[in-house]
Design an enzyme around this catalytic site. Structure first.
Site, PDB file in Angstrom:
ATOM      1  N   HIS A 121       1.113  -0.884  -0.040  1.00 52.95           N
ATOM      2  CA  HIS A 121      -0.366   0.415   0.101  1.00 52.95           C
ATOM      3  C   HIS A 121       0.610   1.365   0.046  1.00 52.95           C
ATOM      4  CE1 HIS A 121      -2.665  -2.541   2.079  1.00 52.95           C
ATOM      5  NE2 HIS A 121      -3.091  -2.253   0.967  1.00 52.95           N
TER       6      HIS A 121
ATOM      7  N   LYS B 266     -18.582  -5.813   6.898  1.00 56.72           N
ATOM      8  CA  LYS B 266     -16.977  -6.578   6.958  1.00 56.72           C
ATOM      9  C   LYS B 266     -16.098  -6.849   7.872  1.00 56.72           C
ATOM     10  CE  LYS B 266     -13.377  -6.406   3.496  1.00 56.72           C
ATOM     11  NZ  LYS B 266     -12.557  -6.181   2.261  1.00 56.72           N
TER      12      LYS B 266
ATOM     13  N   ARG C  31      -1.747  -5.899  -8.295  1.00 57.05           N
ATOM     14  CA  ARG C  31      -0.485  -6.872  -7.857  1.00 57.05           C
ATOM     15  C   ARG C  31      -0.804  -8.471  -9.217  1.00 57.05           C
ATOM     16  NH1 ARG C  31      -2.851  -8.083  -1.898  1.00 57.05           N
ATOM     17  NH2 ARG C  31      -4.992  -7.535  -3.220  1.00 57.05           N
TER      18      ARG C  31
ATOM     19  N   SER D   8      -2.486  -7.779   2.966  1.00 55.77           N
ATOM     20  CA  SER D   8      -3.261  -7.162   4.398  1.00 55.77           C
ATOM     21  C   SER D   8      -3.335  -8.976   5.513  1.00 55.77           C
ATOM     22  CB  SER D   8      -3.857  -6.736   4.650  1.00 55.77           C
ATOM     23  OG  SER D   8      -3.700  -5.450   3.703  1.00 55.77           O
TER      24      SER D   8
END
Ligand code: ADP
Length: 162
Positions: free
Chosen positions: A17, A41, A90, A128
Site C-alpha cells: 500500500h 466486513k 498485484r 493484508s
C-alpha cells in the site's frame, strides 16, 4: 491542484500500500488515503486503529490526507472533487474485481477516472490477509510492514515473532 483518492480497507497498511501511495504522489499534487468503512466486513483493526497505523507509516506529509468514509467510493470521490481513484494491481487475480468496480464507478460518476498502479515486484504478492496469517502463527512480518504495524500485529494477534 490534481487530487487522487486511494480508498481501501487497509487492515492493516502493508509496504505494498505504501509503495502505491508513493507512486500516486509522483502523479498527483495530493492523495487522500481513505479507509472505507464497511460495517458488514469483519476487520482485525478498528477504523481508528487503521487510521492510526496509516498515520504512523506515512508520517507528516502535507500532500497526504488520511481519513475514512462510509458509503460508496464513487460518491465520496465526487464529494471530494478528486480527478481519479487510485487502485493497486498485484496480479491477474486482482484484475477482474478491480475492472468490474472501475467500470461501475465510472457509470456512477463519469468524470472520475480509475488509475491502476503496480507495486515493486517484491511487494506484488503482499496482502493484508497474508500478513495477518503469518503474524498469527508467529512468523516474521517485519520485511513486509512498517515496524509500528508489525508491533501492533503482534499485540493484536497475540504472538511473538520467531
Ligand atoms: P480493498 O478491500 O479495497 O481491496 P485493500 O486494503 O486490501 O482494500 O487494498 C486497497 C487497494 O490496494 C486495492 O486496490 C488493492 O488491490 C491494493 N493493494 C493491496 N495490497 C497491495 C500490494 N501489495 N501491492 C499493490 N497494491 C495493493
Amino acid at each position: 491542484m490534481r487530487i487522487a483518492l486511494y480508498p481501501g480497507t487497509f487492515d492493516p497498511i502493508t509496504n505494498g500500500h505504501a509503495d502505491i501511495i508513493d507512486r500516486a504522489l509522483t502523479l498527483f499534487d495530493k492523495v487522500i488515503v481513505a479507509v472505507a468503512v464497511n460495517p458488514s466486513k469483519q476487520t482485525t483493526f478498528s477504523v481508528e486503529e487503521r487510521i492510526e497505523l496509516l498515520k504512523a507509516v506515512i508520517g507528516n506529509n502535507e500532500n497526504v490526507e488520511i481519513t475514512s468514509f462510509c458509503g460508496l467510493t464513487a460518491h465520496y470521490a465526487e464529494k471530494r472533487g478528486v480527478a481519479a481513484i487510485i487502485r493497486g494491481l498485484r496480479a491477474v487475480s486482482d484484475f477482474e474485481y478491480e475492472f468490474q468496480m472501475a467500470l461501475m464507478n465510472r457509470r456512477l460518476v463519469p468524470k472520475v477516472e480509475t488509475i491502476f498502479l503496480m507495486p515493486r515486484g517484491k511487494y506484488a504478492y503482499l496482502s493484508s490477509t497474508l500478513i495477518k496469517d503469518i503474524a498469527r502463527f508467529g512468523g516474521e512480518v517485519d520485511l513486509f510492514v512498517h515496524k509500528k504495524v508489525a508491533e501492533k500485529l503482534r499485540d493484536k494477534l497475540g504472538t511473538k515473532s520467531t
